[in-house]
Design an enzyme around this catalytic site. Structure first.
Site, PDB file in Angstrom:
ATOM      1  N   HIS A  65     -26.649   1.200  -7.399  1.00  0.00           N
ATOM      2  CA  HIS A  65     -26.028   1.599  -6.132  1.00  0.00           C
ATOM      3  C   HIS A  65     -27.015   1.224  -5.024  1.00  0.00           C
ATOM      4  CE1 HIS A  65     -23.203   3.676  -3.619  1.00  0.00           C
ATOM      5  NE2 HIS A  65     -24.110   4.510  -3.168  1.00  0.00           N
TER       6      HIS A  65
ATOM      7  N   CYS B 221     -17.929   5.396  -1.112  1.00  0.00           N
ATOM      8  CA  CYS B 221     -18.728   4.230  -1.475  1.00  0.00           C
ATOM      9  C   CYS B 221     -18.742   3.897  -2.957  1.00  0.00           C
ATOM     10  CB  CYS B 221     -20.141   4.399  -0.934  1.00  0.00           C
ATOM     11  SG  CYS B 221     -20.088   4.660   0.859  1.00  0.00           S
TER      12      CYS B 221
ATOM     13  N   HIS C 258     -24.710  -2.418   2.922  1.00  0.00           N
ATOM     14  CA  HIS C 258     -23.832  -1.467   2.243  1.00  0.00           C
ATOM     15  C   HIS C 258     -22.397  -1.702   2.699  1.00  0.00           C
ATOM     16  CE1 HIS C 258     -22.174   1.811   0.252  1.00  0.00           C
ATOM     17  NE2 HIS C 258     -23.011   2.775   0.562  1.00  0.00           N
TER      18      HIS C 258
END
Lengths: 365, 401
Positions: free
Chosen positions: B293, B162, B328
């Site tokens: 994030h 990620c 996400h």
């Protein structure tokens, strides 16, 4: 790129576990062994090139190894050998600048697929095994290896199939050139599972000489300066690496593109064609028939200069991402007596999607 | 070392496709969450994700045939084409051998993997289709972009989960700074898939319908997908062709927690931030905005803010999470963060953290740009990326001086 020194390395393949096993098999020219994996019924009707007696718990102990998938386990065992060989001091004064750069095809096809199956076959689709979730991400092997050995520097997983190793080396060369890291454990890995075996089998068509294999090679790369400063032995130098893409409309240009990569590598390393003592290609069968991208490309750039071809496929099988690392391992294990002091080897690779690449390595036996 | 600037932006996302639509989405605080259409959700208690519903690849792609490529490669290629157009980059007028591509991803071609798994479940391994097998390799994401653009330089897919797009941007920046390339297309792509959805639910970190980062009641991520691409070039190359740089890449850092495969480590993340600042030649006081994030899990947001405090002390700049809007997007996440960061600098606004209702006292009062975008001069931005495997990657962007 600045020249990279290999201060230690490890290898695991169908030839055995460790450098010694590979060297012994190579130099005795022992025939490649065919091995089956349990359960045999799940594998395609082809000879397999499996790692003999691979049991990660026996090799590394039970702690921290029980949830590993095969490609992570192979990576970890191979990395352990490389780290030990390279005599790196890994402690809180060094670990922030020691990293990993690992080539892969698609992580673990089996881990992702088994996890997906659980979502279909369990009573509820979310009753998947949480302990297996990390195995589904492509960077699992690099992450697990970093945890085990406490490596807090760059941690990169680089895709690329047959070019994965050259890509991982390019990535490392960049990190070291830019001063982001002091040493990077660089390599590539592939596991043999029903998924990879059938994948290779189904795409191999009628060619019976393509044998699904597995393995890994991990090489501790650092600048020659640092290697010398710490009194470490240099086993080989990677002098240059170049990769290039050919769009589908220009696939006929792949040989020329590979020739350009090789020419660029020679130029970067201040070498001439005649300096190359041996060549290790990725598509051996077509090379030996005088066909294919590598044969035609090398013909263009190396012309009539004599060099030896070191074969790897019969021994290792088709190892996808691990091919490049095993090509280098084979170069380092080959018998170089009767050659120059420090013979030069040329590694090349090509894939069906149009990517080509080359690297020049000086062996320091 | 050459200076490196961003000249083109190509987002393919649940809140907008193309730079204009995406920026409008950010400014309006558009929510990209919708009921999942890409797999059968029967039996799943949570059925929302940030899917890209409006993409018509045939209308964007000029060379790539989407029938021969997996969805993640198609996302990447569409994003790249949009970025190149946004940059007004004439591919016929540049040296294509000095145009490289680097794409980040978490799962690669996950939909292809699912289809293959369905085949092998239904009919056995021997009936997996070679056409799909040839689309599975993760390197296909960068190849799809190279194929679409006709580029002949490097083509690398970095699969560092990620934070992968930040790895990609960092690598592109290095290739340009050192003179190995003149132009790089960097970004990331991933596709929503069943196993990732199941996996996060099983960990107790999947939200029901909305992703609410930094909120007291946050419960997890929404899985999401898309493609994010940026055109990076040397400042010299950009000015020579009359392009307007949007922002500059000042530097980046990577490190690895080497601690736990899933749980983040605040001290390690703080170390990555400090390293990024040092490489970018900035101090914490210079940072005007942190593109977080901000996944919306209880753990990530808490650890991220802890790390920020370790580095920034009392003076914490605004920190917002665009995952509140997008969900996400896995390997594309930092790419979208980079696009948002660039827009923030160029157009002087802070993207919001939407869906926010209740303060989480354990975060100690940060300004998360709650619910509404805010006009603001933004000169330097820190774009955060963390990942499974402890793969941290942080990029610092600045206004072009």
């Amino acid at each position: 790129m600045k020249r990279l020194g290999i201060s230690g390395w490890g290898v695991v393949s169908a030839a055995g576990i460790g450098r010694l096993a590979l060297t012994q098999r190579t130099q005795s020219q022992a025939a490649a062994a065919s091995r089956s994996l349990e359960p045999a019924g799940e594998y395609p009707p082809r000879e397999l090139r499996a790692i003999p007696d691979f049991d990660v718990r026996k090799l590394l102990g039970r702690k921290g190894t029980s949830q590993l998938d095969r490609r992570s386990a192979i990576t970890m065992v191979t990395s352990a050998e490389a780290l030990e060989h390279s005599n790196q001091l890994i402690d809180d004064s060094t670990r922030a600048r020691i990293g990993i750069s690992l080539g892969t095809t698609c992580g673990s096809f089996k881990s992702m697929s088994d996890y997906t199956r659980q979502t279909f076959e369990e009573r509820k689709p979310y009753l998947v095994d949480p302990g297996q979730f990390p195995n589904t991400v492509l960077n699992c092997a690099a992450g697990q290896t970093a945890i085990r050995f406490g490596l807090k520097g760059v941690n990169a997983t680089v895709a690329g199939g047959p070019l994965a190793f050259l890509n991982a080396v390019s990535y490392t060369a960049n990190q070291l050139d830019r001063g982001y890291a002091d040493a990077v454990l660089t390599g590539s890995v592939e596991e043999l599972t029903p998924h990879t075996a059938w994948s290779i089998h189904l795409c191999a068509g009628d060619d019976p000489t393509i044998l699904p294999g597995e393995g890994a090679g991990m090489f501790m790369l650092e600048s020659l300066d640092r290697l010398n400063r710490h009194g470490r032995r240099c086993y080989a130098e990677i002098l240059s690496v170049t990769t290039r893409f050919c769009p589908a409309s220009e696939l006929e240009k792949m040989p020329a593109a590979l020739a350009a990569c090789v020419a660029r590598c020679l130029l970067d390393a201040n070498l001439e064609q005649r300096d190359i003592a041996c060549v290790i290609v990725s598509e051996e069968k077509s090379f030996d028939r005088g066909e294919g991208v590598e044969f035609r490309g090398l013909e263009q750039v190396l012309g009539t200069y004599h060099y030896e071809r070191i074969g790897v496929k019969p021994r290792f099988g088709e190892c996808q991402a691990a091919n490049g690392a095993l090509q280098l391992a084979a170069l380092l294990c080959a018998d170089h007596s009767g050659r120059d002091d420090k013979p030069l080897g040329l590694l090349t690779a090509t894939d069906r999607d149009g990517y080509v690449g080359a690297a020049v390595v000086r062996v320091c036996p | 070392m050459r200076r490196v600037v961003i000249t083109g932006l190509g987002p393919v996302s649940s809140i907008g496709i193309g730079a204009t639509a995406f920026e409008t989405g950010l400014r309006e605080g558009r929510c990209g969450s919708s009921p999942i259409a890409s797999f059968d959700t029967e039996g799943f208690p949570h059925i929302y994700a940030g899917e890209v519903n409006e993409l018509r690849p045939a209308e964007i792609l000029e060379r790539l045939d989407p029938r021969n490529w997996g969805l993640s490669a198609v996302f990447a290629a569409c994003a790249a084409r949009l970025a190149v157009r946004d940059a007004s980059l004439d591919l016929g007028a540049i040296d294509l051998q000095r145009l490289g591509v680097v794409i980040g991803t978490t799962c690669g071609e996950s939909r292809v993997l699912e289809k293959l798994t369905e085949e092998l479940r239904a009919h056995g391994f021997e009936r997996m289709s070679p056409e799909l097998l040839r689309q599975l390799a993760t390197d296909r994401l960068a190849y799809g972009v190279s194929e679409e653009l006709g580029s002949c330089g490097e083509s690398i897919t970095l699969s560092t989960a990620c934070s992968a797009s930040n790895y990609a941007i960092g690598y592109a920046y290095d290739q340009l700074a050192t003179g190995n390339a003149d132009v790089m297309v960097a970004g990331g792509a991933d596709s929503v898939c069943r196993w990732v959805h199941a996996g996060f639910f099983r960990l107790g970190t999947l939200a029901k319908q909305l992703c609410i980062p930094f909120d007291r009641d946050r419960s997890g991520i929404l899985t999401a997908e898309g493609g994010a691409a940026l055109v990076l070039e040397t400042l010299e190359h950009a000015l020579a062709r009359g392009a307007t740089p949007y922002a500059e890449v000042l530097g980046y850092a990577l490190n690895c927690d080497a601690d736990h495969m899933v749980a983040p480590n605040a001290t390690s993340i703080a170390a990555c931030m400090r390293l990024a600042h040092a490489r970018a030649g900035v101090s914490p006081a210079d940072i005007d905005y942190i593109c977080a994030h901000g996944t919306g899990t209880p753990t990530n947001d808490y650890v991220e803010v802890q790390a920020i405090r370790q580095v920034f002390g009392e003076r914490v700049p605004p920190v917002s999470s665009i995952k509140s809007m997008l969900g996400h997007t896995m390997g594309a996440a930092c790419g979208f963060g980079a696009i948002a960061s660039t827009m923030a600098i160029r157009d002087g606004f802070l993207p919001p953290t939407i869906n926010w209702k209740n303060e989480d006292p354990s975060l100690g009062g940060i300004d998360m740009v709650a619910n509404a975008a805010r006009t603001s001069e933004v000169k330097k931005v820190q774009n955060n990326g963390f990942a499974f495997g402890g793969n941290n990657a942080i990029v610092v962007f600045g206004a072009v001086a």
